[in-house]
Design an enzyme around this catalytic site. Structure first.
Site, short mmCIF file in Angstrom:
data_model
loop_
_atom_site.label_atom_id
_atom_site.label_comp_id
_atom_site.label_asym_id
_atom_site.label_seq_id
_atom_site.Cartn_x
_atom_site.Cartn_y
_atom_site.Cartn_z
N ASP A 108 -10.67 5.78 8.94
CA ASP A 108 -10.90 6.25 7.59
C ASP A 108 -12.39 6.22 7.22
OD1 ASP A 108 -8.41 5.20 8.18
OD2 ASP A 108 -8.02 4.48 6.17
N GLN B 127 -13.73 2.84 8.99
CA GLN B 127 -12.87 1.87 9.65
C GLN B 127 -13.14 1.91 11.15
OE1 GLN B 127 -9.88 -0.01 7.65
NE2 GLN B 127 -11.97 0.07 6.90
N ARG C 245 -3.35 -1.24 -1.27
CA ARG C 245 -4.61 -1.13 -0.56
C ARG C 245 -5.44 0.10 -0.99
NH1 ARG C 245 -0.40 -0.69 3.09
NH2 ARG C 245 -0.04 1.31 4.09
N ASP C 246 -6.70 0.06 -0.51
CA ASP C 246 -7.63 1.19 -0.56
C ASP C 246 -8.11 1.53 -1.97
OD1 ASP C 246 -6.85 1.19 2.10
OD2 ASP C 246 -5.50 2.89 1.88
N GLU D 197 -1.74 5.88 0.49
CA GLU D 197 -2.95 5.29 1.04
C GLU D 197 -4.18 6.07 0.53
OE1 GLU D 197 -1.98 3.27 5.19
OE2 GLU D 197 -2.04 5.44 5.38
N ASP E 213 1.45 8.11 3.87
CA ASP E 213 1.76 7.38 5.09
C ASP E 213 2.98 7.96 5.81
OD1 ASP E 213 1.29 5.34 6.93
OD2 ASP E 213 2.65 3.96 5.94
#
Length: 523
Positions: free
Chosen positions: A13, A29, A136-137, A191, A224
């Site tokens: 990412d 990432q 997350r994120d 996500e 996802d």
């Protein structure tokens, strides 16, 4: 290679892109030890032009109890002129929390070193409704009319995807807002959410906190379940802190996507120097883990794109490679003016260069056939592309390009239009068919596709195809529909063809350039 790629890690990412003290920064990432998932840290690279890059030391490592399992995705926000990282930490028990890091030296234009706050984690999952592994994120923050900072965190509540909203006075202490900014049932985990304003007029980008007349907002999430980046265009009700899609049937997660191929976990940022919004996206591998280990690297970043609201269809966006990408074109320009491709035509394009790295622009003219937009906004282009091949003979099409083709076409990737009859005219379908892209086993072989919006006066269909060894990025109709494909051809001397397998003749003109390598250095 001309694309932005990494030779030995697993770049995933894109995180926290920004312009700081005259340098563009991209974090990502990253597994610094092996081309497989794990040991997730934040890699860091800098550039003066978004094309040629220098790699720096890791920005964030998994060195705290709250991020021992990984320093996951996040964003950067400028707080009083200082870049501040918000990111997800994953603990050894897989619990996810949001954490903050600041530059150790704000005068350093490279910002090589970052300090995590002593009081991390600063945001924990909501007390109910969201599992601790589905949180997350965090997004780039924006400021509301009340002067409070706001961020979103991606989440899942049962099968409902949600953008959880938080507010803060000081960017350290955060309060959960009772209701999400937006949620859509049945879409699964959201996500890498991204929420930003777009102008209703023109291509200029807007800073993240802009709102008001002439401004729409885009809410994008990475699904996802499907591994696609889905988005909707709508209105941000700042008083109620709610996102309202223009078209409910085109809501986030059930309508449009940025790219119908291999493009995920994307992130935008506002470039104040050139007043544009820039989009980054991750292009995954489509071969085996064993192949990744053998070659020593896995994953690439797509070419950076400018993104803006489609002025003719204000329910969608357009994307186009940044102007800086033109610098990679070689001087050896090749073109063929308008010519008619009869039904069944297959014409090789001889450019005098090997065809591993090309920038190709093609214009097809469709006369005496009215082009129309979709009858149903929910039509599935992928299924339509899988249901036909380049050998399918229809009234109009398929017509397009065969790239990375071997001598007898045992290998080729077909990028084409097909026009499907509807009640009011002909609707354009765009496909990237990689089912014959490689003789190698254990690589993905499928067809990607999406329908293309057109206006009633258009009689030309265009595509820009950028080929870079194993990556093919295609921008149809000025970037209204985009498809990125990952292919693994074995031919050492690929060829390039124009084709028309439809019954009706099609006009075609083509221009192409060889592409130079970008530069990548270690600092």
């Amino acid at each position: 290679m001309c694309m932005f790629f990494f030779l030995f890690p697993v770049p995933k990412d894109p995180n926290g892109p920004m312009l700081y003290k005259g340098l563009y920064h991209l974090f990502f990432q990253y597994n610094p030890t092996a081309p497989v998932f794990g040991n997730i840290s934040w890699g860091h690279a800098v550039s003066k032009d978004l094309i040629n890059w220098s790699f720096l030391d890791l920005a964030l490592q998994r060195d705290k109890p709250y991020d021992q399992n990984g320093a996951f995705s996040g964003s950067i926000t400028f707080v009083k002129g200082v870049p501040v990282i918000l990111y997800t930490g994953s603990a050894l028990n897989l619990d996810q929390s949001q954490n903050e890091a600041v530059p150790a030296n704000i005068s350093d234009p490279l910002v090589r070193t970052w300090k995590k706050l002593e009081r991390n984690p600063i945001i924990f999952p909501p007390p109910s409704g969201v599992r601790t592994v589905d949180f997350r994120d965090p997004t780039t923050a924006w400021i509301g009319a009340d002067g409070l900072w706001r961020i979103l965190v991606g989440a899942k509540k049962n099968a409902t995807g949600a953008a959880i909203l938080y507010t803060s006075k000081d960017f350290v202490h955060w309060d959960l807002v009772d209701n999400p900014l937006h949620e859509v049932a049945g879409t699964g985990m959201w996500e890498c959410p991204d929420f930003y304003p777009v102008s209703s007029f023109g291509t200029k980008g807007l800073e993240d906190s802009v709102r008001g007349s002439g401004v729409k907002h885009v809410l994008k999430v990475s699904l996802d379940n499907t591994r696609q980046d889905a988005y909707a265009v709508g209105t941000y009700d700042a008083a109620a802190d709610k996102f309202i899609p223009n078209v409910p049937e085109l809501d986030t997660g059930i309508g449009l996507v940025y790219d119908y191929g291999v493009f995920y976990a994307s992130k935008t940022f506002y470039d104040p120097e050139k007043q544009r919004r820039v989009l980054w996206g991750w292009v995954t591998e489509k071969d085996s883990v064993e192949a990744d280990i053998a070659k020593g690297w896995a994953g690439v970043q797509a070419l950076p794109r400018q993104i803006w609201l489609d002025e003719t269809h204000q329910n969608g966006v357009r994307q186009w490679p940044l102007a800086e990408v033109y610098k990679l074109r070689r001087r050896d320009y090749h073109s063929q003016a308008y010519r008619k491709l009869q039904g069944g035509a297959l014409q090789e394009i001889h450019s005098g260069r090997k065809k591993f790295q090309l920038d190709i622009e093609v214009t097809f003219t469709v006369r005496n056939h009215k082009l129309v937009t979709l009858d149903s906004i929910m039509e599935d282009g992928q299924t339509s592309c899988l249901g036909r091949t380049t050998a399918s003979r229809e009234a109009i099409g398929p017509f397009g390009l065969m790239v990375l083709a071997s001598d007898y076409l045992q290998e080729h990737t077909a990028i084409y239009f097909a026009l499907l009859r509807s009640k009011s005219g002909w609707k354009p379908l765009a496909c990237s068919d990689i089912r014959r892209s490689s003789l190698q086993p254990n690589v993905t072989k499928t067809a990607y596709g999406g329908f293309v919006n057109v206006t009633s006066t258009e009689q030309q269909l265009t595509m820009r195809v950028i080929v870079d060894h194993s990556i093919i990025e295609t921008f149809f109709q000025g970037g209204r529909t985009c498809i990125t494909s990952r292919v693994y051809p074995t031919s050492g001397s690929p060829r390039l063809f124009l084709f028309n397998n439809g019954s009706a003749p099609i006009g075609a003109s083509i221009a192409l350039w060889g592409m130079k390598n970008a530069t990548f250095t270690l600092s």
